[in-house]
Design a protein around this motif. Structure first.
Motif, PDB file in Angstrom:
ATOM      1  N   LYS A  33       0.831  -1.207   0.000  1.00 23.75           N
ATOM      2  CA  LYS A  33       0.000   0.000   0.000  1.00 23.75           C
ATOM      3  C   LYS A  33       0.866   1.258   0.000  1.00 23.75           C
ATOM      4  O   LYS A  33       0.584   2.217  -0.730  1.00 23.75           O
ATOM      5  CB  LYS A  33      -0.936  -0.006   1.206  1.00 23.75           C
ATOM      6  CG  LYS A  33      -1.875   1.178   1.224  1.00 23.75           C
ATOM      7  CD  LYS A  33      -2.876   1.092   2.354  1.00 23.75           C
ATOM      8  CE  LYS A  33      -3.819   2.289   2.291  1.00 23.75           C
ATOM      9  NZ  LYS A  33      -4.891   2.195   3.277  1.00 23.75           N
ATOM     10  N   ALA A  87       2.213   1.604  -3.464  1.00 24.24           N
ATOM     11  CA  ALA A  87       1.140   1.966  -4.393  1.00 24.24           C
ATOM     12  C   ALA A  87       0.791   3.454  -4.268  1.00 24.24           C
ATOM     13  O   ALA A  87       0.587   4.135  -5.280  1.00 24.24           O
ATOM     14  CB  ALA A  87      -0.093   1.111  -4.143  1.00 24.24           C
ATOM     15  N   ILE A  88       0.734   3.952  -3.044  1.00 26.82           N
ATOM     16  CA  ILE A  88       0.453   5.374  -2.839  1.00 26.82           C
ATOM     17  C   ILE A  88       1.588   6.216  -3.401  1.00 26.82           C
ATOM     18  O   ILE A  88       1.353   7.193  -4.121  1.00 26.82           O
ATOM     19  CB  ILE A  88       0.228   5.667  -1.339  1.00 26.82           C
ATOM     20  CG1 ILE A  88      -1.094   5.048  -0.888  1.00 26.82           C
ATOM     21  CG2 ILE A  88       0.255   7.165  -1.064  1.00 26.82           C
ATOM     22  CD1 ILE A  88      -1.308   5.044   0.622  1.00 26.82           C
ATOM     23  N   ASN A  89       2.813   5.822  -3.099  1.00 22.60           N
ATOM     24  CA  ASN A  89       3.982   6.571  -3.561  1.00 22.60           C
ATOM     25  C   ASN A  89       4.073   6.598  -5.087  1.00 22.60           C
ATOM     26  O   ASN A  89       4.414   7.620  -5.684  1.00 22.60           O
ATOM     27  CB  ASN A  89       5.253   5.975  -2.956  1.00 22.60           C
ATOM     28  CG  ASN A  89       6.465   6.819  -3.253  1.00 22.60           C
ATOM     29  OD1 ASN A  89       6.443   8.033  -3.059  1.00 22.60           O
ATOM     30  ND2 ASN A  89       7.527   6.190  -3.715  1.00 22.60           N
ATOM     31  N   GLU A  90       3.768   5.474  -5.718  1.00 24.77           N
ATOM     32  CA  GLU A  90       3.874   5.363  -7.178  1.00 24.77           C
ATOM     33  C   GLU A  90       2.567   5.730  -7.901  1.00 24.77           C
ATOM     34  O   GLU A  90       2.494   5.679  -9.121  1.00 24.77           O
ATOM     35  CB  GLU A  90       4.287   3.936  -7.568  1.00 24.77           C
ATOM     36  CG  GLU A  90       5.644   3.524  -7.047  1.00 24.77           C
ATOM     37  CD  GLU A  90       6.784   4.312  -7.674  1.00 24.77           C
ATOM     38  OE1 GLU A  90       6.671   4.718  -8.853  1.00 24.77           O
ATOM     39  OE2 GLU A  90       7.791   4.533  -6.975  1.00 24.77           O
ATOM     40  N   GLU A  91       1.550   6.081  -7.108  1.00 20.58           N
ATOM     41  CA  GLU A  91       0.241   6.471  -7.631  1.00 20.58           C
ATOM     42  C   GLU A  91      -0.431   5.362  -8.453  1.00 20.58           C
ATOM     43  O   GLU A  91      -1.095   5.629  -9.449  1.00 20.58           O
ATOM     44  CB  GLU A  91       0.344   7.771  -8.438  1.00 20.58           C
ATOM     45  CG  GLU A  91       0.827   8.937  -7.596  1.00 20.58           C
ATOM     46  CD  GLU A  91       0.929  10.240  -8.376  1.00 20.58           C
ATOM     47  OE1 GLU A  91       0.540  10.295  -9.559  1.00 20.58           O
ATOM     48  OE2 GLU A  91       1.410  11.212  -7.780  1.00 20.58           O
ATOM     49  N   PHE A  92      -0.275   4.123  -7.997  1.00 22.56           N
ATOM     50  CA  PHE A  92      -0.978   3.012  -8.632  1.00 22.56           C
ATOM     51  C   PHE A  92      -2.444   3.086  -8.231  1.00 22.56           C
ATOM     52  O   PHE A  92      -2.767   3.301  -7.069  1.00 22.56           O
ATOM     53  CB  PHE A  92      -0.405   1.663  -8.192  1.00 22.56           C
ATOM     54  CG  PHE A  92       1.004   1.403  -8.642  1.00 22.56           C
ATOM     55  CD1 PHE A  92       1.501   1.919  -9.823  1.00 22.56           C
ATOM     56  CD2 PHE A  92       1.836   0.620  -7.867  1.00 22.56           C
ATOM     57  CE1 PHE A  92       2.797   1.660 -10.234  1.00 22.56           C
ATOM     58  CE2 PHE A  92       3.147   0.359  -8.267  1.00 22.56           C
ATOM     59  CZ  PHE A  92       3.624   0.880  -9.460  1.00 22.56           C
ATOM     60  N   LYS A  93      -3.317   2.880  -9.175  1.00 24.76           N
ATOM     61  CA  LYS A  93      -4.759   2.918  -8.896  1.00 24.76           C
ATOM     62  C   LYS A  93      -5.296   1.529  -8.549  1.00 24.76           C
ATOM     63  O   LYS A  93      -6.175   1.391  -7.716  1.00 24.76           O
ATOM     64  CB  LYS A  93      -5.531   3.469 -10.106  1.00 24.76           C
ATOM     65  CG  LYS A  93      -5.068   4.838 -10.546  1.00 24.76           C
ATOM     66  CD  LYS A  93      -5.361   5.873  -9.490  1.00 24.76           C
ATOM     67  CE  LYS A  93      -4.951   7.245  -9.974  1.00 24.76           C
ATOM     68  NZ  LYS A  93      -4.410   8.084  -8.976  1.00 24.76           N
TER      69      LYS A  93
END
Length: 80
Positions: free
Chosen positions: A10, A13-19
């Motif tokens: 998570k 994902a937040i850091n890499e802006e994964f949706k």
């Protein structure tokens, strides 16, 4: 271990802006992994593996019992 792994995912994902993410795991483990991911508010798809190290009833049985035990425990834990 699964919860800790998904908590780290998570952050990435937040850091890499994964949706959306895809969880690839043993089919017998997928239900618990998906429940944890949803609890962490991750948007995930499941992709159960086509093969497993658990090939016989002798190996699948204990793993399924363990996963069921951990899944029920996780669901009870998240109620409170």
């Amino acid at each position: 271990m699964t919860e800790e792994n998904l908590e780290e995912v998570k952050k990435i994902a937040i850091n890499e802006e994964f949706k959306t993410l895809t969880i690839v795991s043993d089919p017998l483990h997928m239900k618990r992994a998906m429940a944890i991911a949803h609890h962490l508010d991750l948007k995930v798809n499941s992709s159960p593996t086509q093969t497993s190290v658990y090939k016989t009833l002798k190996t699948k049985g204990p793993f399924l019992i363990k996963e069921t035990f951990y899944y029920i425990g996780y669901k009870l834990f998240t109620l409170y």
